[in-house]
Design a protein around this motif. Structure first.
Motif, short mmCIF file in Angstrom:
data_model
loop_
_atom_site.label_atom_id
_atom_site.label_comp_id
_atom_site.label_asym_id
_atom_site.label_seq_id
_atom_site.Cartn_x
_atom_site.Cartn_y
_atom_site.Cartn_z
N GLU A 17 -12.71 -63.95 10.93
CA GLU A 17 -11.96 -64.98 10.21
C GLU A 17 -12.08 -66.37 10.85
O GLU A 17 -11.74 -67.36 10.23
CB GLU A 17 -10.48 -64.60 10.12
N PHE A 18 -12.51 -66.44 12.09
CA PHE A 18 -12.58 -67.70 12.83
C PHE A 18 -14.00 -67.97 13.29
O PHE A 18 -14.60 -67.14 13.94
CB PHE A 18 -11.67 -67.65 14.07
N ASP A 19 -14.55 -69.17 12.97
CA ASP A 19 -15.90 -69.48 13.45
C ASP A 19 -15.85 -70.34 14.70
O ASP A 19 -16.87 -70.57 15.31
CB ASP A 19 -16.75 -70.22 12.42
N ASP A 20 -14.69 -70.84 15.08
CA ASP A 20 -14.61 -71.80 16.18
C ASP A 20 -13.92 -71.26 17.42
O ASP A 20 -13.39 -72.02 18.22
CB ASP A 20 -13.93 -73.08 15.72
N ILE A 21 -13.91 -69.94 17.59
CA ILE A 21 -13.30 -69.38 18.80
C ILE A 21 -14.32 -68.51 19.54
O ILE A 21 -15.26 -68.00 18.96
CB ILE A 21 -12.03 -68.55 18.52
N GLY A 22 -14.10 -68.38 20.83
CA GLY A 22 -14.87 -67.47 21.66
C GLY A 22 -13.89 -66.56 22.37
O GLY A 22 -12.74 -66.94 22.60
N VAL A 23 -14.33 -65.39 22.71
CA VAL A 23 -13.42 -64.44 23.37
C VAL A 23 -14.18 -63.61 24.39
O VAL A 23 -15.35 -63.32 24.22
CB VAL A 23 -12.72 -63.53 22.33
N ILE A 24 -13.49 -63.31 25.47
CA ILE A 24 -13.99 -62.39 26.50
C ILE A 24 -12.98 -61.25 26.61
O ILE A 24 -11.79 -61.50 26.77
CB ILE A 24 -14.11 -63.08 27.87
N PHE A 25 -13.47 -60.04 26.48
CA PHE A 25 -12.65 -58.85 26.67
C PHE A 25 -13.07 -58.17 27.96
O PHE A 25 -14.26 -57.97 28.19
CB PHE A 25 -12.86 -57.83 25.54
N VAL A 26 -12.12 -57.81 28.79
CA VAL A 26 -12.39 -56.93 29.92
C VAL A 26 -11.76 -55.60 29.52
O VAL A 26 -10.54 -55.48 29.44
CB VAL A 26 -11.78 -57.46 31.23
N ARG A 27 -12.63 -54.66 29.20
CA ARG A 27 -12.15 -53.36 28.72
C ARG A 27 -11.51 -52.56 29.84
O ARG A 27 -11.64 -52.87 31.02
CB ARG A 27 -13.31 -52.58 28.13
N ARG A 28 -10.85 -51.53 29.44
CA ARG A 28 -10.15 -50.64 30.38
C ARG A 28 -11.07 -50.08 31.45
O ARG A 28 -10.67 -49.94 32.60
CB ARG A 28 -9.52 -49.51 29.57
N ASP A 29 -12.32 -49.80 31.09
CA ASP A 29 -13.28 -49.25 32.05
C ASP A 29 -13.94 -50.32 32.92
O ASP A 29 -14.78 -50.02 33.75
CB ASP A 29 -14.35 -48.42 31.33
N GLY A 30 -13.56 -51.59 32.72
CA GLY A 30 -14.10 -52.68 33.52
C GLY A 30 -15.30 -53.38 32.89
O GLY A 30 -15.76 -54.39 33.40
N SER A 31 -15.83 -52.84 31.79
CA SER A 31 -16.96 -53.50 31.13
C SER A 31 -16.47 -54.78 30.44
O SER A 31 -15.30 -54.91 30.09
CB SER A 31 -17.62 -52.56 30.12
N ILE A 32 -17.39 -55.71 30.27
CA ILE A 32 -17.06 -57.00 29.70
C ILE A 32 -17.80 -57.19 28.39
O ILE A 32 -19.00 -56.95 28.30
CB ILE A 32 -17.42 -58.13 30.68
N VAL A 33 -17.07 -57.62 27.37
CA VAL A 33 -17.62 -57.90 26.05
C VAL A 33 -17.24 -59.32 25.70
O VAL A 33 -16.09 -59.72 25.88
CB VAL A 33 -17.05 -56.94 24.98
#
Length: 71
Positions: free
Chosen positions: A44-60
């Motif tokens: 829904e948003f074209d102007d945002i960026g996001v970093i997820f640090v998952r529970r297992d420590g991997s980064i998306v």
């Protein structure tokens, strides 16, 4: 919210948005949902960026400038 237990899908989220209010709200929502279930919101948003640090420590990450490095 359904169980009363803390969210356990992510260790952390960081959202880059034009407004700090939007970034705060989206970060909280995406932290609870996790990286997989947040995809509909991200679409829904074209102007945002996001970093997820998952529970297992991997980064998306999504929507960030090329060349951004994690250290």
């Amino acid at each position: 919210p359904r169980t009363g237990y803390p969210a356990d899908t992510c260790r952390g989220t960081t959202v880059f948005a034009p407004s700090s209010t939007d970034a705060d709200a989206l970060s909280t929502i995406m932290f609870i949902l996790g990286s997989d279930d947040s995809q509909a919101i991200l679409a829904e948003f074209d102007d945002i960026g996001v970093i997820f640090v998952r529970r297992d420590g991997s980064i998306v990450s999504k929507g960030l400038v090329e060349g951004f490095e994690f250290q």
